[in-house]
Design a protein around this motif. Structure first.
Motif, PDB file in Angstrom:
ATOM      1  N   THR A   1       0.809  -1.209   0.000  1.00  0.00           N
ATOM      2  CA  THR A   1       0.000   0.000   0.000  1.00  0.00           C
ATOM      3  C   THR A   1       0.849   1.268   0.000  1.00  0.00           C
ATOM      4  O   THR A   1       0.449   2.289  -0.571  1.00  0.00           O
ATOM      5  N   ARG A   2       2.026   1.228   0.608  1.00  0.00           N
ATOM      6  CA  ARG A   2       2.829   2.449   0.745  1.00  0.00           C
ATOM      7  C   ARG A   2       3.333   2.970  -0.586  1.00  0.00           C
ATOM      8  O   ARG A   2       3.663   4.153  -0.702  1.00  0.00           O
ATOM      9  N   GLN A   3       3.405   2.107  -1.584  1.00  0.00           N
ATOM     10  CA  GLN A   3       3.924   2.517  -2.888  1.00  0.00           C
ATOM     11  C   GLN A   3       2.816   2.903  -3.860  1.00  0.00           C
ATOM     12  O   GLN A   3       3.089   3.217  -5.018  1.00  0.00           O
ATOM     13  N   ILE A   4       1.571   2.900  -3.381  1.00  0.00           N
ATOM     14  CA  ILE A   4       0.438   3.206  -4.255  1.00  0.00           C
ATOM     15  C   ILE A   4       0.077   4.682  -4.134  1.00  0.00           C
ATOM     16  O   ILE A   4      -0.092   5.201  -3.037  1.00  0.00           O
ATOM     17  N   ARG A   5      -0.015   5.330  -5.255  1.00  0.00           N
ATOM     18  CA  ARG A   5      -0.442   6.721  -5.288  1.00  0.00           C
ATOM     19  C   ARG A   5      -1.936   6.796  -5.571  1.00  0.00           C
ATOM     20  O   ARG A   5      -2.534   5.852  -6.046  1.00  0.00           O
ATOM     21  N   GLY A   6      -2.498   7.947  -5.290  1.00  0.00           N
ATOM     22  CA  GLY A   6      -3.915   8.117  -5.553  1.00  0.00           C
ATOM     23  C   GLY A   6      -4.753   7.855  -4.318  1.00  0.00           C
ATOM     24  O   GLY A   6      -4.269   7.401  -3.283  1.00  0.00           O
ATOM     25  N   ASP A   7      -6.036   8.133  -4.448  1.00  0.00           N
ATOM     26  CA  ASP A   7      -6.951   8.053  -3.315  1.00  0.00           C
ATOM     27  C   ASP A   7      -7.616   6.680  -3.235  1.00  0.00           C
ATOM     28  O   ASP A   7      -7.801   6.003  -4.242  1.00  0.00           O
ATOM     29  N   VAL A   8      -7.974   6.312  -2.009  1.00  0.00           N
ATOM     30  CA  VAL A   8      -8.501   4.965  -1.749  1.00  0.00           C
ATOM     31  C   VAL A   8      -9.740   5.048  -0.862  1.00  0.00           C
ATOM     32  O   VAL A   8      -9.760   5.799   0.122  1.00  0.00           O
ATOM     33  N   LEU A   9     -10.752   4.285  -1.211  1.00  0.00           N
ATOM     34  CA  LEU A   9     -11.952   4.147  -0.386  1.00  0.00           C
ATOM     35  C   LEU A   9     -12.112   2.683  -0.003  1.00  0.00           C
ATOM     36  O   LEU A   9     -12.058   1.803  -0.860  1.00  0.00           O
ATOM     37  N   VAL A  10     -12.315   2.428   1.295  1.00  0.00           N
ATOM     38  CA  VAL A  10     -12.537   1.070   1.790  1.00  0.00           C
ATOM     39  C   VAL A  10     -13.915   1.019   2.447  1.00  0.00           C
ATOM     40  O   VAL A  10     -14.197   1.779   3.376  1.00  0.00           O
ATOM     41  N   LEU A  11     -14.772   0.127   1.957  1.00  0.00           N
ATOM     42  CA  LEU A  11     -16.105  -0.067   2.517  1.00  0.00           C
ATOM     43  C   LEU A  11     -16.252  -1.526   2.924  1.00  0.00           C
ATOM     44  O   LEU A  11     -15.916  -2.432   2.159  1.00  0.00           O
ATOM     45  N   HIS A  12     -16.765  -1.748   4.138  1.00  0.00           N
ATOM     46  CA  HIS A  12     -16.849  -3.106   4.667  1.00  0.00           C
ATOM     47  C   HIS A  12     -18.140  -3.252   5.466  1.00  0.00           C
ATOM     48  O   HIS A  12     -18.633  -2.275   6.046  1.00  0.00           O
ATOM     49  N   GLY A  13     -18.670  -4.456   5.494  1.00  0.00           N
ATOM     50  CA  GLY A  13     -19.874  -4.727   6.259  1.00  0.00           C
ATOM     51  C   GLY A  13     -19.563  -5.082   7.702  1.00  0.00           C
ATOM     52  O   GLY A  13     -18.661  -5.882   7.974  1.00  0.00           O
ATOM     53  N   ALA A  14     -20.321  -4.509   8.617  1.00  0.00           N
ATOM     54  CA  ALA A  14     -20.105  -4.785  10.038  1.00  0.00           C
ATOM     55  C   ALA A  14     -20.420  -6.232  10.384  1.00  0.00           C
ATOM     56  O   ALA A  14     -19.880  -6.785  11.347  1.00  0.00           O
ATOM     57  N   GLU A  15     -21.299  -6.871   9.602  1.00  0.00           N
ATOM     58  CA  GLU A  15     -21.711  -8.254   9.877  1.00  0.00           C
ATOM     59  C   GLU A  15     -21.061  -9.243   8.915  1.00  0.00           C
ATOM     60  O   GLU A  15     -21.580 -10.346   8.715  1.00  0.00           O
ATOM     61  N   ASP A  16     -19.949  -8.878   8.345  1.00  0.00           N
ATOM     62  CA  ASP A  16     -19.240  -9.750   7.406  1.00  0.00           C
ATOM     63  C   ASP A  16     -18.649 -10.936   8.161  1.00  0.00           C
ATOM     64  O   ASP A  16     -17.773 -10.776   9.008  1.00  0.00           O
ATOM     65  N   GLU A  17     -19.112 -12.156   7.834  1.00  0.00           N
ATOM     66  CA  GLU A  17     -18.631 -13.367   8.484  1.00  0.00           C
ATOM     67  C   GLU A  17     -17.574 -14.088   7.645  1.00  0.00           C
ATOM     68  O   GLU A  17     -17.038 -15.106   8.085  1.00  0.00           O
ATOM     69  N   VAL A  18     -17.285 -13.573   6.461  1.00  0.00           N
ATOM     70  CA  VAL A  18     -16.285 -14.186   5.593  1.00  0.00           C
ATOM     71  C   VAL A  18     -14.934 -13.509   5.785  1.00  0.00           C
ATOM     72  O   VAL A  18     -13.921 -14.161   6.047  1.00  0.00           O
ATOM     73  N   ILE A  19     -14.917 -12.187   5.655  1.00  0.00           N
ATOM     74  CA  ILE A  19     -13.720 -11.387   5.897  1.00  0.00           C
ATOM     75  C   ILE A  19     -14.093 -10.344   6.950  1.00  0.00           C
ATOM     76  O   ILE A  19     -14.877  -9.429   6.670  1.00  0.00           O
ATOM     77  N   ALA A  20     -13.573 -10.482   8.136  1.00  0.00           N
ATOM     78  CA  ALA A  20     -13.933  -9.577   9.235  1.00  0.00           C
ATOM     79  C   ALA A  20     -13.600  -8.138   8.876  1.00  0.00           C
ATOM     80  O   ALA A  20     -12.630  -7.855   8.165  1.00  0.00           O
ATOM     81  N   SER A  21     -14.417  -7.222   9.390  1.00  0.00           N
ATOM     82  CA  SER A  21     -14.244  -5.804   9.072  1.00  0.00           C
ATOM     83  C   SER A  21     -12.940  -5.236   9.633  1.00  0.00           C
ATOM     84  O   SER A  21     -12.566  -4.102   9.306  1.00  0.00           O
ATOM     85  N   ASP A  22     -12.225  -6.019  10.460  1.00  0.00           N
ATOM     86  CA  ASP A  22     -10.893  -5.586  10.912  1.00  0.00           C
ATOM     87  C   ASP A  22      -9.982  -5.298   9.715  1.00  0.00           C
ATOM     88  O   ASP A  22      -9.082  -4.456   9.800  1.00  0.00           O
ATOM     89  N   ALA A  23     -10.224  -6.011   8.599  1.00  0.00           N
ATOM     90  CA  ALA A  23      -9.395  -5.804   7.406  1.00  0.00           C
ATOM     91  C   ALA A  23      -9.480  -4.366   6.914  1.00  0.00           C
ATOM     92  O   ALA A  23      -8.488  -3.798   6.446  1.00  0.00           O
ATOM     93  N   ALA A  24     -10.665  -3.769   7.017  1.00  0.00           N
ATOM     94  CA  ALA A  24     -10.833  -2.386   6.567  1.00  0.00           C
ATOM     95  C   ALA A  24      -9.971  -1.440   7.392  1.00  0.00           C
ATOM     96  O   ALA A  24      -9.356  -0.507   6.855  1.00  0.00           O
ATOM     97  N   HIS A  25      -9.921  -1.678   8.700  1.00  0.00           N
ATOM     98  CA  HIS A  25      -9.096  -0.837   9.573  1.00  0.00           C
ATOM     99  C   HIS A  25      -7.617  -1.016   9.243  1.00  0.00           C
ATOM    100  O   HIS A  25      -6.855  -0.035   9.232  1.00  0.00           O
TER     101      HIS A  25
END
Length: 271
Positions: free
Chosen positions: A189-213
Motif C-alpha cells: 500500500t505504501r507505494q500506491i499513489r492516488g486516493d482509496v476508499l474502503v467499505l466493509h460490512g459490520a456483519e461480514d462473516e467471511v472477511i472480518a471488518s478488521d481488514a478495513a481498519h
C-alpha cells in the motif's frame, strides 16, 4: 448500453461485459471503473452484486467494465493456475484493453475490488500507475490465511498432501496457495499513489471488518494520497439487501465524484 466482449490472452479467453453511460456529450471522455471479482467468483458478483453496481455506476456517468478471471464464469482457462500473479496480469490486460478506447479519460481510472479481488486490485495498483483510484469492498488483507479459512482445513491438507484439491469444482493447487503466501497487499500500500476508499460490512462473516481498519492504517502511512473508510451497519460480505446496496453504491459514487480531478466538487462527504 451493455456490450459483451471476449478478450483473448495467452492463457484464456476472458468474458467481458461493458456498460456505457447514456447521454454523454460528443467528444467527451468518460471515467472508467474496472471490477475485480473475488475468489472463484464471476463478473456477475455475489447475488448479482456487480450487475447491479455496474448499472448504477453507468447511470451515474461511468464506463464500467466487469470481467471473469480465467477459469471463472464464462471465461476459458483454469482458475488459479498462475496464482495471484496471473490474476494481476489479467487485470492489467483488461486495463490495456479498456484504456485503448478513445472515450476513456486516463486521469479517471478506478479499480474496484471485492473480497480477494480487493487484494488483487491493490497489487495491480502497486504495479500499474495507470490506476488513479482504488475502491475496496470487503477486501482480503491476508490472502493465504483468509482463503484457507474459506476452503477449510481438510482442503488445505489435501493440497499439501496431494498437490491439489477439488473445491466446488475448481482445482486448487499448491502453486496457487504458495502465491497467496507470497502476496502481501498491506505491505504494498505504501507505494500506491492516488486516493482509496474502503467499505466493509459490520456483519461480514467471511472477511472480518478488521481488514478495513488495517487497510486504512496502511494507506495512512503513505506520503501521497487520501484514504477513507466506512463500516456499513448490518451489511454482510455480499452487502445483501436493497437498502444496504443503495448505500454502498451511493457512497462509492459520491466519493469518486469528490475525488474526480475534472470536477473538483466537494459535496460535504463525511466519514
Amino acid at each position: 448500453m451493455e456490450l459483451q466482449r471476449i478478450v483473448k490472452t495467452e492463457q484464456a479467453d476472458l468474458a467481458v461485459t461493458m456498460h456505457y453511460p447514456s447521454g454523454g456529450g460528443k467528444g467527451e471522455t468518460l471515467p472508467l471503473i474496472v471490477f475485480c471479482h473475488g475468489f472463484t467468483g464471476s463478473r456477475i458478483g455475489m447475488d448479482r452484486l456487480f450487475v447491479q453496481a455496474a448499472r448504477y455506476f453507468s447511470d451515474a456517468g461511468y464506463l464500467v467494465v466487469r470481467f471473469d478471471y480465467g477459469g471463472c464464469g464464462e471465461s476459458t482457462g483454469s482458475y488459479g493456475d498462475g496464482g495471484m500473479e496471473q490474476l494481476v496480469k489479467e487485470t492489467r490486460i483488461m486495463l490495456d484493453y479498456t484504456l485503448s478506447f478513445d472515450c476513456v479519460d486516463l486521469s479517471r481510472v478506478t479499480l474496484l475490488g471485492h473480497s480477494l479481488g480487493g487484494a488483487v486490485a491493490v497489487q495491480t495498483a502497486f504495479r500499474d500507475r495507470r490506476v488513479k483510484h482504488l475502491v475496496l469492498w470487503a477486501p482480503v488483507a491476508h490472502p493465504l490465511a483468509d482463503i484457507v479459512r474459506i476452503i477449510g482445513q481438510e482442503a488445505h491438507r489435501n493440497i499439501i498432501a496431494a498437490g491439489q484439491t477439488d473445491y466446488l469444482g475448481y482445482t486448487l493447487t499448491d502453486r496457487f496457495l504458495q502465491s497467496l503466501a507470497n502476496a502481501h497487499p498491506l505491505q504494498e500500500t505504501r507505494q500506491i499513489r492516488g486516493d482509496v476508499l474502503v467499505l466493509h460490512g459490520a456483519e461480514d462473516e467471511v472477511i472480518a471488518s478488521d481488514a478495513a481498519h488495517l487497510y486504512q492504517k496502511a494507506f495512512w502511512l503513505r506520503s501521497d494520497g487520501m484514504s477513507d473508510k466506512e463500516i456499513l451497519p448490518y451489511a454482510d460480505h455480499s452487502f445483501t439487501g436493497q437498502e444496504i446496496r443503495e448505500r454502498l453504491f451511493g457512497l462509492t459514487v459520491d466519493w469518486l465524484r469528490i475525488h474526480d480531478p475534472k470536477r473538483g466538487e466537494w459535496n460535504h462527504y463525511v466519514i
